[in-house]
Design a protein around this motif. Structure first.
Motif, short mmCIF file in Angstrom:
data_model
loop_
_atom_site.label_atom_id
_atom_site.label_comp_id
_atom_site.label_asym_id
_atom_site.label_seq_id
_atom_site.Cartn_x
_atom_site.Cartn_y
_atom_site.Cartn_z
N VAL A 1 0.86 -1.17 0.00
CA VAL A 1 0.00 0.00 0.00
C VAL A 1 0.90 1.23 0.00
O VAL A 1 1.80 1.35 0.84
CB VAL A 1 -0.93 -0.01 1.23
N ILE A 2 0.65 2.14 -0.93
CA ILE A 2 1.46 3.35 -1.09
C ILE A 2 0.55 4.56 -0.98
O ILE A 2 -0.07 4.98 -1.96
CB ILE A 2 2.19 3.33 -2.44
N PRO A 3 0.43 5.13 0.24
CA PRO A 3 -0.41 6.31 0.40
C PRO A 3 0.20 7.54 -0.26
O PRO A 3 1.38 7.57 -0.60
CB PRO A 3 -0.45 6.51 1.93
N GLY A 4 -0.62 8.57 -0.36
CA GLY A 4 -0.15 9.84 -0.89
C GLY A 4 0.04 10.85 0.22
O GLY A 4 0.27 10.48 1.39
N LEU A 5 -0.05 12.10 -0.14
CA LEU A 5 0.12 13.20 0.80
C LEU A 5 -0.80 12.99 2.01
O LEU A 5 -1.97 12.68 1.85
CB LEU A 5 -0.23 14.53 0.11
N GLY A 6 -0.26 13.10 3.20
CA GLY A 6 -1.05 12.92 4.42
C GLY A 6 -1.06 11.51 4.96
O GLY A 6 -1.39 11.29 6.11
N LEU B 1 -0.93 10.94 -4.64
CA LEU B 1 0.48 11.20 -4.88
C LEU B 1 1.27 9.89 -4.98
O LEU B 1 2.29 9.83 -5.66
CB LEU B 1 1.07 12.10 -3.79
N GLY B 2 0.78 8.84 -4.34
CA GLY B 2 1.43 7.53 -4.45
C GLY B 2 1.51 7.04 -5.89
O GLY B 2 2.44 6.32 -6.26
N CYS B 3 0.56 7.44 -6.73
CA CYS B 3 0.59 7.05 -8.14
C CYS B 3 1.76 7.72 -8.86
O CYS B 3 2.46 7.08 -9.66
CB CYS B 3 -0.73 7.42 -8.83
N ALA B 4 1.97 9.01 -8.58
CA ALA B 4 3.13 9.71 -9.16
C ALA B 4 4.42 9.07 -8.66
O ALA B 4 5.37 8.91 -9.43
CB ALA B 4 3.09 11.19 -8.79
N PRO C 1 -5.02 9.22 -9.31
CA PRO C 1 -3.70 9.83 -9.47
C PRO C 1 -3.79 11.35 -9.41
O PRO C 1 -4.54 11.97 -10.15
CB PRO C 1 -3.25 9.35 -10.85
N ALA C 2 -3.04 11.95 -8.50
CA ALA C 2 -3.04 13.41 -8.37
C ALA C 2 -2.25 14.02 -9.52
O ALA C 2 -1.17 13.55 -9.86
CB ALA C 2 -2.41 13.81 -7.03
N ASP C 3 -2.78 15.08 -10.10
CA ASP C 3 -2.09 15.76 -11.20
C ASP C 3 -1.04 16.70 -10.64
O ASP C 3 -1.29 17.89 -10.44
CB ASP C 3 -3.09 16.50 -12.07
N VAL C 4 0.14 16.16 -10.39
CA VAL C 4 1.22 16.93 -9.76
C VAL C 4 1.72 18.08 -10.63
O VAL C 4 2.42 18.97 -10.13
CB VAL C 4 2.41 16.00 -9.37
N ASP C 5 1.36 18.09 -11.91
CA ASP C 5 1.76 19.16 -12.82
C ASP C 5 0.84 20.38 -12.73
O ASP C 5 1.16 21.43 -13.28
CB ASP C 5 1.77 18.67 -14.27
N THR D 1 -3.69 20.60 -7.50
CA THR D 1 -2.95 19.98 -6.40
C THR D 1 -2.15 21.02 -5.62
O THR D 1 -1.76 22.04 -6.18
CB THR D 1 -2.01 18.87 -6.91
N PRO D 2 -1.89 20.75 -4.35
CA PRO D 2 -1.17 21.72 -3.52
C PRO D 2 0.32 21.79 -3.86
O PRO D 2 0.89 20.87 -4.47
CB PRO D 2 -1.38 21.20 -2.10
N ALA D 3 0.93 22.88 -3.44
CA ALA D 3 2.34 23.13 -3.73
C ALA D 3 3.24 22.02 -3.18
O ALA D 3 4.30 21.75 -3.76
CB ALA D 3 2.75 24.48 -3.14
N GLU D 4 2.85 21.35 -2.11
CA GLU D 4 3.68 20.30 -1.50
C GLU D 4 4.01 19.16 -2.46
O GLU D 4 4.99 18.46 -2.26
CB GLU D 4 3.00 19.72 -0.26
N VAL D 5 3.21 18.96 -3.49
CA VAL D 5 3.44 17.83 -4.40
C VAL D 5 4.22 18.23 -5.65
O VAL D 5 4.56 17.37 -6.46
CB VAL D 5 2.12 17.14 -4.81
N ARG D 6 4.53 19.50 -5.80
CA ARG D 6 5.18 19.97 -7.02
C ARG D 6 6.54 19.32 -7.25
O ARG D 6 7.01 19.21 -8.38
CB ARG D 6 5.32 21.50 -6.99
N GLY D 7 7.20 18.83 -6.21
CA GLY D 7 8.48 18.14 -6.37
C GLY D 7 8.37 16.83 -7.14
O GLY D 7 9.38 16.25 -7.53
N PHE D 8 7.13 16.36 -7.39
CA PHE D 8 6.91 15.14 -8.16
C PHE D 8 6.61 15.44 -9.63
O PHE D 8 6.36 14.54 -10.41
CB PHE D 8 5.80 14.30 -7.53
#
Length: 181
Positions: free
Chosen positions: A6-11, A67-70, A91-95, A100-107
């Motif tokens: 299991v690969i969670p995302g943000l949070g 975010l786990g999908c990215a 899948p969160a659209d990190v682009d 999506t929030p700024a915290e995920v932009r590194g992906f």
């Protein structure tokens, strides 16, 4: 025997999230635990996922959310090994700063190359973190089967899915196909 990670995302997918239900209820499911769920760092998260996969003795199926999908898409560029399949949910659209929030932009940018294993992308029509057309684009680029589950928000605890039996059915379908190849 197959190990499901299991690969969670943000949070980190809290206790009422379907990923947490599955990790508690199914003996073959283990959670990948990141050092900081609220300030994700791509390099560290990829290394943690790589170590989790490497620690498995059996074939592996990944169960990612948001975010786990990215993370899986980034990890798959350099790894693969015993991974036989991935269930990629919401899948969160990190682009997209609009979704999506700024915290995920590194992906960002989201990798858009075919995955080296069987996969299913599951999307909701009213997910605030990814428009349906973008989720379908991810599936097409990754070579994934696409599942539109209607209006289910971000397919998380707020959607009231509980242990999400329909998701378990998709996981069973993925495992049956991936492990017979």
């Amino acid at each position: 025997m197959t190990t499901c990670l299991v690969i969670p995302g943000l949070g980190g997918s809290g206790p009422t999230h379907w990923q947490s239900h599955w990790a508690r209820a199914l003996p073959q499911v283990r959670r990948v635990v990141q050092d900081d769920w609220d300030a994700p760092q791509r390099k560290a998260w990829v290394a943690t996922l790589a170590a989790a996969v490497d620690s498995c003795r059996d074939d592996v199926v990944l169960i990612a959310h948001s975010l786990g999908c990215a993370l899986v898409a980034h990890w798959a560029r350099q790894h693969g090994g015993r991974v036989r399949g991935a269930l990629l949910v919401a899948p969160a659209d990190v682009d997209s700063p609009a979704h999506t929030p700024a915290e995920v932009r590194g992906f960002a940018p989201m990798p858009l190359r075919p995955l080296p294993f069987a996969s299913i992308v599951v999307a909701s029509r009213n997910d605030p973190y990814v428009p349906m057309a973008r989720a379908r684009q991810f599936a097409d680029c990754w070579g994934s089967r696409f599942e539109d589950i209607g209006d289910a928000g971000h397919i998380n605890a707020d959607a009231g899915l509980g242990n999400w039996p329909d998701g378990l059915a998709l996981l069973d379908t993925l495992c049956a196909a991936a492990l017979t190849d």
